[in-house]
Design a protein around this motif. Structure first.
Motif, PDB file in Angstrom:
ATOM      1  N   LYS A 326       0.819  -1.211   0.000  1.00  0.00           N
ATOM      2  CA  LYS A 326       0.000   0.000   0.000  1.00  0.00           C
ATOM      3  C   LYS A 326       0.859   1.271   0.000  1.00  0.00           C
ATOM      4  O   LYS A 326       0.607   2.207  -0.769  1.00  0.00           O
ATOM      5  CB  LYS A 326      -0.882  -0.038   1.264  1.00  0.00           C
ATOM      6  N   GLU A 327       1.866   1.295   0.855  1.00  0.00           N
ATOM      7  CA  GLU A 327       2.597   2.556   1.046  1.00  0.00           C
ATOM      8  C   GLU A 327       3.876   2.681   0.214  1.00  0.00           C
ATOM      9  O   GLU A 327       4.323   3.783  -0.070  1.00  0.00           O
ATOM     10  CB  GLU A 327       2.915   2.738   2.534  1.00  0.00           C
ATOM     11  N   LEU A 328       4.471   1.544  -0.124  1.00  0.00           N
ATOM     12  CA  LEU A 328       5.704   1.604  -0.927  1.00  0.00           C
ATOM     13  C   LEU A 328       5.451   1.191  -2.375  1.00  0.00           C
ATOM     14  O   LEU A 328       6.336   1.341  -3.225  1.00  0.00           O
ATOM     15  CB  LEU A 328       6.784   0.677  -0.350  1.00  0.00           C
ATOM     16  N   GLY A 329       4.272   0.618  -2.618  1.00  0.00           N
ATOM     17  CA  GLY A 329       4.005   0.084  -3.957  1.00  0.00           C
ATOM     18  C   GLY A 329       4.890  -1.118  -4.255  1.00  0.00           C
ATOM     19  O   GLY A 329       5.205  -1.408  -5.411  1.00  0.00           O
ATOM     20  N   TRP A 330       5.294  -1.826  -3.200  1.00  0.00           N
ATOM     21  CA  TRP A 330       6.224  -2.952  -3.370  1.00  0.00           C
ATOM     22  C   TRP A 330       5.533  -4.282  -3.133  1.00  0.00           C
ATOM     23  O   TRP A 330       4.797  -4.428  -2.146  1.00  0.00           O
ATOM     24  CB  TRP A 330       7.389  -2.810  -2.368  1.00  0.00           C
ATOM     25  N   VAL A 331       5.758  -5.221  -4.030  1.00  0.00           N
ATOM     26  CA  VAL A 331       5.371  -6.618  -3.768  1.00  0.00           C
ATOM     27  C   VAL A 331       6.498  -7.521  -4.260  1.00  0.00           C
ATOM     28  O   VAL A 331       7.199  -7.188  -5.218  1.00  0.00           O
ATOM     29  CB  VAL A 331       4.065  -7.064  -4.495  1.00  0.00           C
ATOM     30  N   ALA A 332       6.660  -8.640  -3.562  1.00  0.00           N
ATOM     31  CA  ALA A 332       7.654  -9.622  -4.013  1.00  0.00           C
ATOM     32  C   ALA A 332       7.101 -10.299  -5.267  1.00  0.00           C
ATOM     33  O   ALA A 332       5.978 -10.792  -5.266  1.00  0.00           O
ATOM     34  CB  ALA A 332       7.895 -10.647  -2.918  1.00  0.00           C
ATOM     35  N   GLU A 333       7.901 -10.287  -6.333  1.00  0.00           N
ATOM     36  CA  GLU A 333       7.408 -10.811  -7.615  1.00  0.00           C
ATOM     37  C   GLU A 333       7.991 -12.161  -7.975  1.00  0.00           C
ATOM     38  O   GLU A 333       7.477 -12.850  -8.848  1.00  0.00           O
ATOM     39  CB  GLU A 333       7.767  -9.816  -8.735  1.00  0.00           C
ATOM     40  N   ARG A 334       9.071 -12.541  -7.304  1.00  0.00           N
ATOM     41  CA  ARG A 334       9.772 -13.771  -7.704  1.00  0.00           C
ATOM     42  C   ARG A 334       9.255 -14.987  -6.941  1.00  0.00           C
ATOM     43  O   ARG A 334       8.999 -14.921  -5.744  1.00  0.00           O
ATOM     44  CB  ARG A 334      11.281 -13.585  -7.520  1.00  0.00           C
ATOM     45  N   SER A 335       9.127 -16.096  -7.677  1.00  0.00           N
ATOM     46  CA  SER A 335       8.515 -17.311  -7.141  1.00  0.00           C
ATOM     47  C   SER A 335       9.534 -18.178  -6.397  1.00  0.00           C
ATOM     48  O   SER A 335      10.750 -17.934  -6.470  1.00  0.00           O
ATOM     49  CB  SER A 335       7.946 -18.118  -8.306  1.00  0.00           C
ATOM     50  N   LEU A 336       9.005 -19.209  -5.761  1.00  0.00           N
ATOM     51  CA  LEU A 336       9.877 -20.199  -5.109  1.00  0.00           C
ATOM     52  C   LEU A 336      10.828 -20.815  -6.139  1.00  0.00           C
ATOM     53  O   LEU A 336      12.016 -21.025  -5.862  1.00  0.00           O
ATOM     54  CB  LEU A 336       8.996 -21.284  -4.468  1.00  0.00           C
ATOM     55  N   GLU A 337      10.305 -21.064  -7.323  1.00  0.00           N
ATOM     56  CA  GLU A 337      11.152 -21.633  -8.376  1.00  0.00           C
ATOM     57  C   GLU A 337      12.298 -20.670  -8.733  1.00  0.00           C
ATOM     58  O   GLU A 337      13.453 -21.090  -8.856  1.00  0.00           O
ATOM     59  CB  GLU A 337      10.296 -21.929  -9.617  1.00  0.00           C
ATOM     60  N   ASP A 338      11.974 -19.377  -8.863  1.00  0.00           N
ATOM     61  CA  ASP A 338      13.043 -18.389  -9.139  1.00  0.00           C
ATOM     62  C   ASP A 338      14.102 -18.422  -8.039  1.00  0.00           C
ATOM     63  O   ASP A 338      15.302 -18.344  -8.303  1.00  0.00           O
ATOM     64  CB  ASP A 338      12.469 -16.955  -9.194  1.00  0.00           C
ATOM     65  N   MET A 339      13.639 -18.512  -6.782  1.00  0.00           N
ATOM     66  CA  MET A 339      14.591 -18.515  -5.660  1.00  0.00           C
ATOM     67  C   MET A 339      15.556 -19.688  -5.791  1.00  0.00           C
ATOM     68  O   MET A 339      16.766 -19.554  -5.573  1.00  0.00           O
ATOM     69  CB  MET A 339      13.836 -18.634  -4.319  1.00  0.00           C
ATOM     70  N   CYS A 340      15.012 -20.859  -6.144  1.00  0.00           N
ATOM     71  CA  CYS A 340      15.839 -22.065  -6.224  1.00  0.00           C
ATOM     72  C   CYS A 340      16.721 -22.063  -7.471  1.00  0.00           C
ATOM     73  O   CYS A 340      17.920 -22.344  -7.396  1.00  0.00           O
ATOM     74  CB  CYS A 340      14.947 -23.306  -6.210  1.00  0.00           C
ATOM     75  N   VAL A 341      16.137 -21.693  -8.618  1.00  0.00           N
ATOM     76  CA  VAL A 341      16.913 -21.691  -9.871  1.00  0.00           C
ATOM     77  C   VAL A 341      18.072 -20.685  -9.766  1.00  0.00           C
ATOM     78  O   VAL A 341      19.207 -20.986 -10.144  1.00  0.00           O
ATOM     79  CB  VAL A 341      15.983 -21.358 -11.074  1.00  0.00           C
ATOM     80  N   ASP A 342      17.791 -19.505  -9.234  1.00  0.00           N
ATOM     81  CA  ASP A 342      18.844 -18.482  -9.141  1.00  0.00           C
ATOM     82  C   ASP A 342      19.916 -18.878  -8.119  1.00  0.00           C
ATOM     83  O   ASP A 342      21.113 -18.645  -8.340  1.00  0.00           O
ATOM     84  CB  ASP A 342      18.232 -17.115  -8.802  1.00  0.00           C
ATOM     85  N   THR A 343      19.497 -19.466  -7.004  1.00  0.00           N
ATOM     86  CA  THR A 343      20.494 -19.924  -6.023  1.00  0.00           C
ATOM     87  C   THR A 343      21.372 -21.010  -6.636  1.00  0.00           C
ATOM     88  O   THR A 343      22.597 -21.008  -6.462  1.00  0.00           O
ATOM     89  CB  THR A 343      19.810 -20.490  -4.757  1.00  0.00           C
ATOM     90  N   TRP A 344      20.728 -21.929  -7.353  1.00  0.00           N
ATOM     91  CA  TRP A 344      21.495 -23.019  -7.965  1.00  0.00           C
ATOM     92  C   TRP A 344      22.474 -22.481  -9.006  1.00  0.00           C
ATOM     93  O   TRP A 344      23.627 -22.909  -9.083  1.00  0.00           O
ATOM     94  CB  TRP A 344      20.544 -24.053  -8.575  1.00  0.00           C
ATOM     95  N   ARG A 345      22.047 -21.519  -9.826  1.00  0.00           N
ATOM     96  CA  ARG A 345      22.945 -20.934 -10.835  1.00  0.00           C
ATOM     97  C   ARG A 345      24.178 -20.327 -10.159  1.00  0.00           C
ATOM     98  O   ARG A 345      25.316 -20.557 -10.565  1.00  0.00           O
ATOM     99  CB  ARG A 345      22.200 -19.876 -11.658  1.00  0.00           C
ATOM    100  N   TRP A 346      23.934 -19.573  -9.098  1.00  0.00           N
ATOM    101  CA  TRP A 346      25.029 -18.955  -8.350  1.00  0.00           C
ATOM    102  C   TRP A 346      25.949 -20.028  -7.749  1.00  0.00           C
ATOM    103  O   TRP A 346      27.160 -20.014  -7.932  1.00  0.00           O
ATOM    104  CB  TRP A 346      24.454 -18.053  -7.258  1.00  0.00           C
ATOM    105  N   GLN A 347      25.375 -20.998  -7.054  1.00  0.00           N
ATOM    106  CA  GLN A 347      26.174 -21.982  -6.320  1.00  0.00           C
ATOM    107  C   GLN A 347      26.913 -22.913  -7.281  1.00  0.00           C
ATOM    108  O   GLN A 347      28.066 -23.255  -7.040  1.00  0.00           O
ATOM    109  CB  GLN A 347      25.275 -22.786  -5.375  1.00  0.00           C
TER     110      GLN A 347
END
Ligand code: UD1
Length: 356
Positions: A326-347
């Motif tokens: 409401k106040e920042l106009g912010w919402v988390a847009e990335r999914s659980l899959e994004d979290m895992c795929v991006d962590t795996w790419r990094w690691q």
């Protein structure tokens, strides 16, 4: 010229800017056109050839921009004053802190010294320099044991915090709120992170804990890359979907963008005193669901052992982030899959983190 905070280059000082959330935030700020100054003591960072943390070298490589870097401890008042003399800082984002829960129980004086005295020194240096806009890297840990779910920003804080690390986050919040009450020129945003995970989609920067990781995601990632042998699940007798602990994991790039949204808020008319926002997804994920999602991302089944509960752990911690929306106009847009795929790419691209 007085900055309007909305457009053009702001000078943003990041304390602890070489760390996990700090380095991802630096990228978002640089891409927006801000100028970034980092003060970091490098205790948890790997240094590159020119003595700059590797994480920041990679931020520069990804953005094509320069990060001004000063290696200094928050306990060094003279160094802090000098940074404020050198740059016309518009706003500070304060990430610098020690953050290992277990270590904080064993070394309370080091934790209180670094995190509390360091913060007081920063606030003093800011006051002296006349810089009174601040975003603070706080944590859901300030809520202690949840009294109701999902946790909103009005949930009581400071009760049932089981370790000095958590106490320092709570105490720093109190100090900043007192300061903003005493001097109405201060504009403070406290961002309470739930469980930050993931990595930059480039795979060039990510979480790189020293020693044995404490948290779930880096442990899973290091087991997947065969850097660690065992994955333990701490308890399967909680009152949750499958008995394992449920948390609100949030992608670090979403979190970084939350800081950019908070900065803009600091210049808006309705911003007075202290504003507080939860940053999470509002979605609960169990340990087993996370292991399953990560197995899909890395393409191999991950073996785990169920063991006893970890001391102080609770079944479920989940946020509501309606206020940030409401106040920042912010919402988390990335999914659980994004979290895992991006962590795996990094690691998988950096099995030893920033160390060669
Ligand atoms: C922890 C800290 C919190 C800090 C946050 C940062 C504690 C008690 N709390 O939160 O103060 O702000 O990290 O992200 O340490 N788990 C396993 N196996 C593992 C590791 C974790 O099963 O090897 C489980 C835990 O029991 C929990 C969940 O995974 O249910 C998440 O744990 P973790 O990543 O450590 O985060 P929190 O405990 O929520």
């Amino acid at each position: 010229m007085v900055h309007d905070g909305q457009s053009g280059a702001r000078v943003v000082l990041l304390t602890g800017g070489a760390g996990f959330v700090g380095s991802h935030t630096a990228i978002e700020l640089l891409e927006r056109g801000d100028s970034v100054v980092v003060v970091d003591n490098c205790v948890n960072a790997v240094k590159g050839g020119d003595d700059k943390p590797v994480a920041l070298q990679r931020v520069e490589e990804l953005t094509g921009k320069t990060v001004k870097y000063h290696e200094a401890s928050m306990l060094d008042c003279e160094a802090l004053d000098n940074v404020f003399k050198q740059y016309k800082v518009d706003v500070v984002i304060h990430f610098a802190a020690l953050k290992s829960v277990g270590e904080s129980v064993d070394q309370p004086l080091r934790y209180y010294g670094n995190n509390i005295t360091g913060t007081l020194n920063l606030l003093q240096a800011m006051s002296t320099a006349g810089v009174k806009r601040l975003v603070f890297s706080s944590s859901a840990t300030v809520y202690g044991t949840p009294q109701y779910l999902p946790i909103d920003e009005s949930h009581p804080t400071g009760q049932g915090i089981t370790n000095p690390y958590g106490q320092t986050k709570f105490m720093c919040e109190q100090i900043m709120m007192d300061l903003a009450r005493a001097d109405p020129e201060w504009r403070v945003v406290l961002l309470r992170y739930f469980n930050p995970v993931g990595a930059h989609p480039s795979g060039r920067i990510g979480e790189d804990p020293r020693g044995i990781p404490n948290n779930l995601m880096p442990t899973i990632a290091q087991v997947a890359v065969e850097r660690r042998p065992n994955l333990y699940v701490y308890g399967n007798d909680f009152e949750t979907v499958d008995g394992t602990g449920v948390r609100d994991y949030v992608h670090v790039v979403d979190l970084a963008r939350g800081h950019v949204a908070a900065l803009s808020k600091l210049w808006s008319k309705e911003s007075t005193g202290t504003l507080i926002y939860n940053l999470g997804t509002g979605q609960g994920i169990s340990v087993l669901q996370m292991i399953e999602a990560f197995s899909r991302a890395c393409g191999k089944k991950l073996a785990y052992k169920i063991t006893s509960r970890r001391k102080g752990d609770v079944g479920t911690v989940v946020a509501t982030c309606e206020l940030a929306k409401k106040e920042l106009g912010w919402v988390a847009e990335r999914s659980l899959e994004d979290m895992c795929v991006d962590t795996w790419r990094w690691q998988s691209n950096n099995p030893n983190g920033f160390s060669i």
